[in-house]
Design a protein around this motif. Structure first.
Motif, PDB file in Angstrom:
ATOM      1  N   ALA A 224       0.837  -1.213   0.000  1.00  0.00           N
ATOM      2  CA  ALA A 224       0.000   0.000   0.000  1.00  0.00           C
ATOM      3  C   ALA A 224       0.867   1.257   0.000  1.00  0.00           C
ATOM      4  O   ALA A 224       2.051   1.213   0.347  1.00  0.00           O
ATOM      5  N   ALA A 225       0.240   2.370  -0.367  1.00  0.00           N
ATOM      6  CA  ALA A 225       0.964   3.641  -0.464  1.00  0.00           C
ATOM      7  C   ALA A 225       1.230   4.236   0.919  1.00  0.00           C
ATOM      8  O   ALA A 225       0.470   4.020   1.872  1.00  0.00           O
ATOM      9  N   ASN A 226       2.320   4.995   0.998  1.00  0.00           N
ATOM     10  CA  ASN A 226       2.736   5.709   2.203  1.00  0.00           C
ATOM     11  C   ASN A 226       3.173   7.099   1.723  1.00  0.00           C
ATOM     12  O   ASN A 226       3.551   7.243   0.560  1.00  0.00           O
ATOM     13  N   PRO A 227       3.141   8.124   2.576  1.00  0.00           N
ATOM     14  CA  PRO A 227       3.606   9.445   2.118  1.00  0.00           C
ATOM     15  C   PRO A 227       5.058   9.378   1.620  1.00  0.00           C
ATOM     16  O   PRO A 227       5.850   8.585   2.128  1.00  0.00           O
ATOM     17  N   SER A 228       5.401  10.234   0.658  1.00  0.00           N
ATOM     18  CA  SER A 228       6.780  10.232   0.140  1.00  0.00           C
ATOM     19  C   SER A 228       7.732  10.781   1.210  1.00  0.00           C
ATOM     20  O   SER A 228       7.316  11.523   2.113  1.00  0.00           O
ATOM     21  N   ALA A 229       9.018  10.422   1.068  1.00  0.00           N
ATOM     22  CA  ALA A 229      10.038  10.928   2.005  1.00  0.00           C
ATOM     23  C   ALA A 229      10.039  12.463   1.992  1.00  0.00           C
ATOM     24  O   ALA A 229      10.181  13.099   3.040  1.00  0.00           O
ATOM     25  N   GLU A 230       9.826  13.042   0.811  1.00  0.00           N
ATOM     26  CA  GLU A 230       9.848  14.509   0.691  1.00  0.00           C
ATOM     27  C   GLU A 230       8.686  15.123   1.481  1.00  0.00           C
ATOM     28  O   GLU A 230       8.865  16.101   2.205  1.00  0.00           O
ATOM     29  N   SER A 231       7.493  14.538   1.354  1.00  0.00           N
ATOM     30  CA  SER A 231       6.359  15.139   2.080  1.00  0.00           C
ATOM     31  C   SER A 231       6.524  14.929   3.582  1.00  0.00           C
ATOM     32  O   SER A 231       6.106  15.771   4.385  1.00  0.00           O
ATOM     33  N   ASP A 232       7.175  13.824   3.976  1.00  0.00           N
ATOM     34  CA  ASP A 232       7.423  13.638   5.410  1.00  0.00           C
ATOM     35  C   ASP A 232       8.456  14.637   5.925  1.00  0.00           C
ATOM     36  O   ASP A 232       8.321  15.160   7.032  1.00  0.00           O
ATOM     37  N   GLN A 233       9.482  14.897   5.129  1.00  0.00           N
ATOM     38  CA  GLN A 233      10.471  15.906   5.542  1.00  0.00           C
ATOM     39  C   GLN A 233       9.778  17.239   5.779  1.00  0.00           C
ATOM     40  O   GLN A 233      10.061  17.943   6.753  1.00  0.00           O
ATOM     41  N   GLU A 234       8.844  17.556   4.868  1.00  0.00           N
ATOM     42  CA  GLU A 234       8.105  18.811   4.997  1.00  0.00           C
ATOM     43  C   GLU A 234       7.261  18.813   6.282  1.00  0.00           C
ATOM     44  O   GLU A 234       7.220  19.804   7.015  1.00  0.00           O
ATOM     45  N   LEU A 235       6.631  17.660   6.550  1.00  0.00           N
ATOM     46  CA  LEU A 235       5.825  17.550   7.782  1.00  0.00           C
ATOM     47  C   LEU A 235       6.708  17.720   9.020  1.00  0.00           C
ATOM     48  O   LEU A 235       6.374  18.463   9.950  1.00  0.00           O
ATOM     49  N   PHE A 236       7.876  17.032   9.020  1.00  0.00           N
ATOM     50  CA  PHE A 236       8.776  17.141  10.184  1.00  0.00           C
ATOM     51  C   PHE A 236       9.232  18.598  10.342  1.00  0.00           C
ATOM     52  O   PHE A 236       9.308  19.106  11.463  1.00  0.00           O
ATOM     53  N   ASP A 237       9.519  19.270   9.216  1.00  0.00           N
ATOM     54  CA  ASP A 237       9.938  20.681   9.284  1.00  0.00           C
ATOM     55  C   ASP A 237       8.823  21.547   9.881  1.00  0.00           C
ATOM     56  O   ASP A 237       9.063  22.394  10.735  1.00  0.00           O
ATOM     57  N   ARG A 238       7.600  21.303   9.417  1.00  0.00           N
ATOM     58  CA  ARG A 238       6.468  22.100   9.928  1.00  0.00           C
ATOM     59  C   ARG A 238       6.307  21.921  11.427  1.00  0.00           C
ATOM     60  O   ARG A 238       5.865  22.815  12.136  1.00  0.00           O
ATOM     61  N   LEU A 239       6.654  20.695  11.908  1.00  0.00           N
ATOM     62  CA  LEU A 239       6.453  20.395  13.332  1.00  0.00           C
ATOM     63  C   LEU A 239       7.736  20.612  14.140  1.00  0.00           C
ATOM     64  O   LEU A 239       7.736  20.390  15.363  1.00  0.00           O
ATOM     65  N   GLY A 240       8.818  20.997  13.467  1.00  0.00           N
ATOM     66  CA  GLY A 240      10.090  21.182  14.177  1.00  0.00           C
ATOM     67  C   GLY A 240      10.623  19.873  14.731  1.00  0.00           C
ATOM     68  O   GLY A 240      11.260  19.846  15.794  1.00  0.00           O
ATOM     69  N   MET A 241      10.366  18.780  14.015  1.00  0.00           N
ATOM     70  CA  MET A 241      10.839  17.459  14.478  1.00  0.00           C
ATOM     71  C   MET A 241      12.110  17.064  13.724  1.00  0.00           C
ATOM     72  O   MET A 241      12.303  17.423  12.573  1.00  0.00           O
ATOM     73  N   ARG A 242      12.955  16.316  14.422  1.00  0.00           N
ATOM     74  CA  ARG A 242      14.209  15.829  13.835  1.00  0.00           C
ATOM     75  C   ARG A 242      14.182  14.310  13.754  1.00  0.00           C
ATOM     76  O   ARG A 242      13.559  13.645  14.592  1.00  0.00           O
ATOM     77  N   VAL A 243      14.906  13.775  12.749  1.00  0.00           N
ATOM     78  CA  VAL A 243      14.988  12.319  12.616  1.00  0.00           C
ATOM     79  C   VAL A 243      16.010  11.788  13.618  1.00  0.00           C
ATOM     80  O   VAL A 243      17.136  12.292  13.708  1.00  0.00           O
ATOM     81  N   MET A 244      15.591  10.774  14.381  1.00  0.00           N
ATOM     82  CA  MET A 244      16.438  10.162  15.417  1.00  0.00           C
ATOM     83  C   MET A 244      17.664   9.503  14.775  1.00  0.00           C
ATOM     84  O   MET A 244      17.511   8.770  13.797  1.00  0.00           O
ATOM     85  N   GLY A 245      18.824   9.781  15.295  1.00  0.00           N
ATOM     86  CA  GLY A 245      20.043   9.108  14.829  1.00  0.00           C
ATOM     87  C   GLY A 245      20.566   9.626  13.506  1.00  0.00           C
ATOM     88  O   GLY A 245      21.492   9.057  12.931  1.00  0.00           O
ATOM     89  N   ALA A 246      19.981  10.700  12.988  1.00  0.00           N
ATOM     90  CA  ALA A 246      20.419  11.209  11.660  1.00  0.00           C
ATOM     91  C   ALA A 246      21.701  12.002  11.805  1.00  0.00           C
ATOM     92  O   ALA A 246      21.992  12.527  12.856  1.00  0.00           O
TER      93      ALA A 246
END
Ligand code: SAM
Ligand code: DTB
Ligand code: SF4
Length: 323
Positions: free
Chosen positions: A301-323
């Motif tokens: 099944a489909a999942n949001p693209s990595a790009e749209s998730d990056q945008e979501l994390f940016d909007r929420l001020g969230m960082r990827v763990m261990g990046a």
């Protein structure tokens, strides 16, 4: 010493279904406040762990799980495929790493692996780990000795969901039992592999069933390190294609209750994100979700693209763990 191994933590506490139902019944704001408080005591609330999924063996599964696109008993658009080649898997894993994933999860539509199937999967695990990614596989039920082979190949996590309450499992699957699922989780734990186990909501179960699922997970000793909470993806051709839609706020409550009862686990906002608007996902993060599947496909099944998730994390001020 790893916290999970400290006796006072490992011994944990036992949750009754009634206690968990009482959490579900709290006023929404009180529940979310409690979940966020527990979350902040154990995690950086602005960090999210990201795992990329790949279906290494798609379709043609003997089991009759009512939600699944890959059962050969349902007439869905998914076609049966052979096990992927090692090179194909490695290319996908490298691409996932480049996009920022830290864990790579390989799924197979099997009741469980035959010994001849396990060997090539062991090679995939070793090769993916050598790229510097954490490894996870979900292959169905394991027979004695298979978990040890997986661990020796370098497996970090094994995913095996309990999916729903013991009392509701027979409405969802008839070809294996809840006890079979618990036995595999036991094999995995005994072999020293980290456990990823969660469930699906929105399959027509009651709130008591949701509470009973969370009780099963939270009372595992120790609880799973990773707890995926999936919203049913209604797949055409499955018996659950027309399941009544669950109130999204009840999904948020389920995430909050998982967070409160399993304070040290990563709670993953899993399948169903493609169908969720950003504010609903933000509420799930507020309720204590701190992990997602990352990349434009789940298994089928489909999942949001990595790009749209990056945008979501940016909007929420969230960082990827261990990046
Ligand atoms: N065959 C193995 C098994 O059943 O454990 C591994 C693959 S199976 C597809 C992994 C998990 O995906 C299931 O336990 C279920 O939680 C989840 N899943 C499958 N189809 C889903 C759907 N339509 N919506 C939400 N979750 C789903
Ligand atoms: C989990 O809890 N969810 C993932 C993973 N573990 C293996 C799978 C979701 C599958 C969603 C439907 C599909 O892609 O077919
Ligand atoms: Fe097979 Fe797993 Fe799908 Fe059940 S959930 S039909 S075991 S692939």
């Amino acid at each position: 010493m790893n916290d999970m191994l400290k006796p006072e933590v490992a011994a944990g506490r036992r949750w009754t279904v009634a206690e968990i139902e009482a959490l579900f019944a709290l006023p929404f704001n009180d529940l979310i406040f409690q979940a966020q408080t527990v979350h902040r005591a154990h995690f950086d609330p602005n960090e999210v762990q990201v795992s990329t999924l790949l279906s290494i063996k798609t379709g043609g599964c003997s089991e009759d799980c009512g939600y699944c696109s890959q059962s050969k008993r349902h007439h869905t658009a998914v076609e049966q495929e052979n096990l992927l080649e090692l090179e194909t898997v490695l290319d996908k894993a490298k691409a996932a790493k480049e996009k920022g994933a830290t864990r790579f999860c390989m799924g197979a539509a099997w009741r469980g692996p035959k010994q001849k199937d396990l060997k090539p999967v062991l090679d995939m695990i070793t090769a993916v780990r050598a790229l510097g990614l954490e490894t996870c596989v979900t292959l169905g039920m394991l027979k004695e000795g298979q978990a040890e082979q997986l661990r020796e190949a370098g497996l970090d996590y094994y995913n095996h969901n309990l999916d729903t309450a013991p009392e509701y499992y027979g409405e969802v699957v008839t070809t294996h039992t809840y006890q079979d699922r618990l036995d595999t989780l036991d094999e995995v734990r005994q072999a020293g592999i980290k456990v990823c186990s969660g469930g699906i909501v929105g399959m027509g179960e009651s709130r008591t069933h949701r509470a009973a699922l969370i009780a099963q997970l939270a009372n595992l000793n120790p609880p799973p390190e990773s707890v995926p909470i999936n919203m049913l993806v209604q797949v055409k051709g499955t018996p659950m294609q027309d399941a009544a839609a669950l109130d999204p706020l009840e999904f948020v409550r389920t995430v909050a209750v998982a967070r409160i009862t399993m304070p040290q686990s990563l709670v993953r906002l899993s399948a169903g994100r493609e169908q969720m608007a950003a504010p609903l996902q933000a509420l799930c993060f507020l309720a204590g979700a701190n992990s997602v599947f990352y990349g434009d496909k789940l298994l089928t099944a489909a999942n949001p693209s990595a790009e749209s998730d990056q945008e979501l994390f940016d909007r929420l001020g969230m960082r990827v763990m261990g990046a």
